[in-house]
Structure formats: structure tokens, C-alpha cells
Design a protein around this motif. Structure first.
Motif, PDB file in Angstrom:
ATOM      1  N   TRP A  16       0.268  -1.355   0.648  1.00  0.00           N
ATOM      2  CA  TRP A  16       0.085  -0.010  -0.315  1.00  0.00           C
ATOM      3  C   TRP A  16       0.973   1.293  -0.452  1.00  0.00           C
ATOM      4  CZ3 TRP A  16      -4.148   1.920  -1.426  1.00  0.00           C
ATOM      5  CH2 TRP A  16      -4.768   3.404  -1.371  1.00  0.00           C
ATOM      6  N   SER A  17       1.426   1.071   1.005  1.00  0.00           N
ATOM      7  CA  SER A  17       2.578   2.245   0.702  1.00  0.00           C
ATOM      8  C   SER A  17       3.404   2.675   0.040  1.00  0.00           C
ATOM      9  CB  SER A  17       4.121   2.595   2.275  1.00  0.00           C
ATOM     10  OG  SER A  17       4.914   0.977   2.056  1.00  0.00           O
ATOM     11  N   THR A  18       4.031   1.725  -0.837  1.00  0.00           N
ATOM     12  CA  THR A  18       4.568   1.788  -2.243  1.00  0.00           C
ATOM     13  C   THR A  18       3.578   2.380  -3.459  1.00  0.00           C
ATOM     14  OG1 THR A  18       6.065   0.052  -1.862  1.00  0.00           O
ATOM     15  CG2 THR A  18       5.678   0.105  -3.972  1.00  0.00           C
ATOM     16  N   ASN A  19       2.491   1.411  -3.630  1.00  0.00           N
ATOM     17  CA  ASN A  19       0.995   2.098  -4.410  1.00  0.00           C
ATOM     18  C   ASN A  19       1.512   3.381  -3.974  1.00  0.00           C
ATOM     19  OD1 ASN A  19      -0.941   2.004  -6.615  1.00  0.00           O
ATOM     20  ND2 ASN A  19      -1.997   1.985  -4.162  1.00  0.00           N
ATOM     21  N   VAL A  20       1.101   3.888  -3.119  1.00  0.00           N
ATOM     22  CA  VAL A  20       0.812   5.550  -2.680  1.00  0.00           C
ATOM     23  C   VAL A  20       1.985   6.539  -2.787  1.00  0.00           C
ATOM     24  CG1 VAL A  20       0.578   7.540  -0.686  1.00  0.00           C
ATOM     25  CG2 VAL A  20      -1.036   5.209  -0.576  1.00  0.00           C
ATOM     26  N   SER A  21       3.448   6.465  -3.213  1.00  0.00           N
ATOM     27  CA  SER A  21       4.483   6.535  -2.790  1.00  0.00           C
ATOM     28  C   SER A  21       5.082   7.072  -4.406  1.00  0.00           C
ATOM     29  CB  SER A  21       5.646   6.282  -2.121  1.00  0.00           C
ATOM     30  OG  SER A  21       6.063   5.690  -0.961  1.00  0.00           O
ATOM     31  N   ARG A  23       2.186   6.584  -7.101  1.00  0.00           N
ATOM     32  CA  ARG A  23       0.974   7.484  -7.122  1.00  0.00           C
ATOM     33  C   ARG A  23       1.348   9.143  -7.143  1.00  0.00           C
ATOM     34  NH1 ARG A  23      -3.800   6.172  -8.712  1.00  0.00           N
ATOM     35  NH2 ARG A  23      -4.692   7.724  -8.058  1.00  0.00           N
ATOM     36  N   ASP A  24       2.208   9.228  -5.875  1.00  0.00           N
ATOM     37  CA  ASP A  24       2.557  10.327  -5.321  1.00  0.00           C
ATOM     38  C   ASP A  24       3.462  11.682  -6.209  1.00  0.00           C
ATOM     39  OD1 ASP A  24       0.251  11.002  -2.995  1.00  0.00           O
ATOM     40  OD2 ASP A  24       1.857  10.914  -1.803  1.00  0.00           O
ATOM     41  N   LYS A  30       3.279  14.584 -13.178  1.00  0.00           N
ATOM     42  CA  LYS A  30       2.353  15.075 -14.272  1.00  0.00           C
ATOM     43  C   LYS A  30       2.360  16.882 -14.026  1.00  0.00           C
ATOM     44  CE  LYS A  30      -2.600  14.745 -15.769  1.00  0.00           C
ATOM     45  NZ  LYS A  30      -3.362  13.926 -15.549  1.00  0.00           N
ATOM     46  N   VAL A  31       2.190  16.954 -12.441  1.00  0.00           N
ATOM     47  CA  VAL A  31       2.614  18.812 -13.003  1.00  0.00           C
ATOM     48  C   VAL A  31       3.959  19.526 -13.206  1.00  0.00           C
ATOM     49  CG1 VAL A  31       2.420  20.680 -10.535  1.00  0.00           C
ATOM     50  CG2 VAL A  31       1.122  18.944  -9.925  1.00  0.00           C
TER      51      VAL A  31
END
Length: 56
Positions: A16-21, A23-24, A30-31
Motif C-alpha cells: 500500500w505504501s509503495t502504491n501511494v508513493s 502515485r504521489d 504530471k504537475v
């Protein structure tokens, strides 16, 4: 990758933490670059293919 569910009600720990990292970082990319979601997906697929071919 279908065996991984990134629903936070079902997943915890390192996956989960890898996925969140990731994505962030994709949001930040993108920005910073104004690239499209599809370009980011293409980049991630390229990275995945490189890992399949060459390993980590």
C-alpha cells in the motif's frame, strides 16, 4: 499485477505504501511536466518492461 488490490480497505503495509508513493510521484511528475496521464502510463509500462528484461 492483478493479484494486488490497492483498495486501502483491503491492502496494508509495504504494498500500500509503495502504491501511494508511486502515485504521489506520478502526480508530481504530471504537475512539473504537464504531461498527460497516458504519457505517465507509457513511462510506467516502459519501466516495467525494462525490469522484466533486465531485472532490478
Amino acid at each position: 499485477m492483478s493479484k494486488f488490490s490497492f483498495d486501502d480497505t483491503e491492502t496494508s503495509g509495504i504494498w500500500w505504501s509503495t502504491n501511494v508513493s508511486i502515485r504521489d510521484l506520478c502526480v508530481e511528475l504530471k504537475v512539473d511536466t504537464s504531461c498527460s496521464d497516458s504519457e505517465i502510463v507509457e513511462l510506467l509500462r516502459s519501466i516495467a518492461k525494462s525490469i522484466e528484461v533486465n531485472g532490478l
